[in-house]
Design a protein around this motif. Structure first.
Motif, PDB file in Angstrom:
ATOM      1  N   HIS A  38     -30.535 -36.084  70.682  1.00  0.00           N
ATOM      2  CA  HIS A  38     -30.354 -36.807  72.002  1.00  0.00           C
ATOM      3  C   HIS A  38     -31.024 -38.027  72.254  1.00  0.00           C
ATOM      4  O   HIS A  38     -30.320 -39.055  72.730  1.00  0.00           O
ATOM      5  N   TYR A  39     -32.340 -37.795  71.843  1.00  0.00           N
ATOM      6  CA  TYR A  39     -33.095 -39.208  71.932  1.00  0.00           C
ATOM      7  C   TYR A  39     -33.042 -39.988  70.809  1.00  0.00           C
ATOM      8  O   TYR A  39     -34.039 -41.075  70.454  1.00  0.00           O
ATOM      9  N   LYS A  40     -31.964 -40.069  69.999  1.00  0.00           N
ATOM     10  CA  LYS A  40     -31.659 -40.681  68.606  1.00  0.00           C
ATOM     11  C   LYS A  40     -32.964 -40.957  67.859  1.00  0.00           C
ATOM     12  O   LYS A  40     -33.116 -41.937  67.283  1.00  0.00           O
ATOM     13  N   VAL A  41     -33.656 -40.020  67.686  1.00  0.00           N
ATOM     14  CA  VAL A  41     -34.564 -39.939  66.546  1.00  0.00           C
ATOM     15  C   VAL A  41     -34.290 -38.759  65.458  1.00  0.00           C
ATOM     16  O   VAL A  41     -35.216 -38.201  64.988  1.00  0.00           O
ATOM     17  N   GLU A  42     -33.211 -38.492  65.436  1.00  0.00           N
ATOM     18  CA  GLU A  42     -32.777 -37.229  64.503  1.00  0.00           C
ATOM     19  C   GLU A  42     -33.070 -37.434  62.945  1.00  0.00           C
ATOM     20  O   GLU A  42     -33.096 -36.262  62.201  1.00  0.00           O
ATOM     21  N   SER A  43     -33.480 -38.613  62.611  1.00  0.00           N
ATOM     22  CA  SER A  43     -33.804 -38.904  61.406  1.00  0.00           C
ATOM     23  C   SER A  43     -35.285 -38.451  61.316  1.00  0.00           C
ATOM     24  O   SER A  43     -35.891 -38.556  59.987  1.00  0.00           O
ATOM     25  N   VAL A  44     -36.053 -38.323  62.172  1.00  0.00           N
ATOM     26  CA  VAL A  44     -37.651 -37.767  62.016  1.00  0.00           C
ATOM     27  C   VAL A  44     -37.494 -36.500  61.363  1.00  0.00           C
ATOM     28  O   VAL A  44     -36.849 -35.600  61.779  1.00  0.00           O
ATOM     29  N   LYS A  45     -38.408 -36.659  60.477  1.00  0.00           N
ATOM     30  CA  LYS A  45     -38.436 -35.193  59.622  1.00  0.00           C
ATOM     31  C   LYS A  45     -39.528 -34.389  60.434  1.00  0.00           C
ATOM     32  O   LYS A  45     -40.279 -34.700  61.024  1.00  0.00           O
ATOM     33  N   TRP A  46     -39.213 -33.116  60.182  1.00  0.00           N
ATOM     34  CA  TRP A  46     -40.368 -31.970  61.015  1.00  0.00           C
ATOM     35  C   TRP A  46     -40.494 -30.989  60.025  1.00  0.00           C
ATOM     36  O   TRP A  46     -39.672 -30.574  58.900  1.00  0.00           O
ATOM     37  N   LYS A  47     -41.879 -30.371  60.259  1.00  0.00           N
ATOM     38  CA  LYS A  47     -42.105 -29.217  59.551  1.00  0.00           C
ATOM     39  C   LYS A  47     -43.280 -28.447  60.282  1.00  0.00           C
ATOM     40  O   LYS A  47     -43.976 -28.935  61.110  1.00  0.00           O
ATOM     41  N   TYR A  48     -43.354 -27.322  59.696  1.00  0.00           N
ATOM     42  CA  TYR A  48     -44.237 -26.255  60.344  1.00  0.00           C
ATOM     43  C   TYR A  48     -45.524 -26.526  59.902  1.00  0.00           C
ATOM     44  O   TYR A  48     -45.877 -26.668  58.615  1.00  0.00           O
ATOM     45  N   LYS A  49     -46.519 -26.312  60.803  1.00  0.00           N
ATOM     46  CA  LYS A  49     -48.008 -26.786  60.302  1.00  0.00           C
ATOM     47  C   LYS A  49     -49.035 -25.586  61.175  1.00  0.00           C
ATOM     48  O   LYS A  49     -48.580 -25.325  62.273  1.00  0.00           O
ATOM     49  N   SER A  50     -49.960 -25.138  60.467  1.00  0.00           N
ATOM     50  CA  SER A  50     -51.030 -24.317  61.366  1.00  0.00           C
ATOM     51  C   SER A  50     -51.739 -25.073  62.201  1.00  0.00           C
ATOM     52  O   SER A  50     -52.390 -26.169  61.618  1.00  0.00           O
ATOM     53  N   MET A  51     -51.557 -25.129  63.492  1.00  0.00           N
ATOM     54  CA  MET A  51     -52.250 -26.102  64.633  1.00  0.00           C
ATOM     55  C   MET A  51     -51.987 -25.292  66.093  1.00  0.00           C
ATOM     56  O   MET A  51     -51.385 -24.266  66.007  1.00  0.00           O
ATOM     57  N   LYS A  52     -53.067 -25.661  66.842  1.00  0.00           N
ATOM     58  CA  LYS A  52     -53.273 -25.141  67.960  1.00  0.00           C
ATOM     59  C   LYS A  52     -52.209 -25.434  68.997  1.00  0.00           C
ATOM     60  O   LYS A  52     -51.425 -24.535  69.690  1.00  0.00           O
TER      61      LYS A  52
END
Length: 140
Positions: free
Chosen positions: A22-36
Motif C-alpha cells: 500500500h505504501y509503495k515500498v514492497e521492494s523492502v526486504k524484511w527478516k525476523y531478528k531477536s529484538m525487544k
C-alpha cells in the motif's frame, strides 16, 4: 509450533505485505531478528527487521504492532524518497543538532528528531484504518 501460532504468524506476514504494498515500498526486504521492539527499519541495509519475539500477537499488542509497523514503513518511504544515504544524513543531522543544544527546547536526539516525530504521527494517524481493514479480512 502449534497450529494457531502458525496461522497467526501467517496472518501477521500478510498484514506486513499489505502495508508495504500500500505504501509503495514492497521492494523492502524484511527478516525476523531477536529484538525487544516489534520492528525496526535498518536504513543502512534497507531491511525492515521484525522481532522474532512476537510470532503470535495478543489482542492487547495489535495496536502497538500496527503503529510500530507503520512508523517504520514511514522511514522506508523516506529512505526511498531521498535515497538511504541522504535520509540517514538528514536524520543524523537533526539528531546532532539536538544533542549539541542547537535546537531550542529539544534535548532528546531520538525523541525530538523531526523524522521520528513525523513517523510516529504517521503511525498514530493510520493504525486504526488498518486495524479495521485487517479485522474485516479476519487477519486479527
Amino acid at each position: 509450533m502449534i497450529l494457531s501460532e502458525f496461522i497467526k504468524e501467517t496472518d501477521k506476514n500478510q498484514m506486513i505485505k499489505d502495508l508495504l504494498k500500500h505504501y509503495k515500498v514492497e521492494s523492502v526486504k524484511w527478516k525476523y531478528k531477536s529484538m525487544k521492539d516489534y520492528a525496526h527499519f535498518n536504513v543502512d541495509k534497507g531491511i525492515l527487521e521484525l522481532s522474532s519475539r512476537y510470532k503470535k500477537l495478543k489482542d492487547s499488542q495489535v495496536k502497538g504492532f500496527l503503529i510500530t509497523m507503520i512508523h517504520e514503513i514511514r522511514h522506508a518511504m523516506d529512505s526511498k524518497k531521498y535515497g538511504w544515504r541522504k535520509f540517514k544524513e538528514m536524520w543524523e543531522y537533526e539528531a546532532n543538532m539536538i544533542s549539541q543544544g542547537n535546537v531550542r527546547g529539544k534535548t532528546e536526539p531520538y525523541g525530538d528528531n523531526p523524522y521520528e516525530i513525523e513517523a510516529e504521527e504517521f503511525g498514530q494517524k493510520n493504525w486504526k484504518q488498518w486495524y479495521n481493514k485487517f479485522k474485516k479480512q479476519n487477519l486479527i
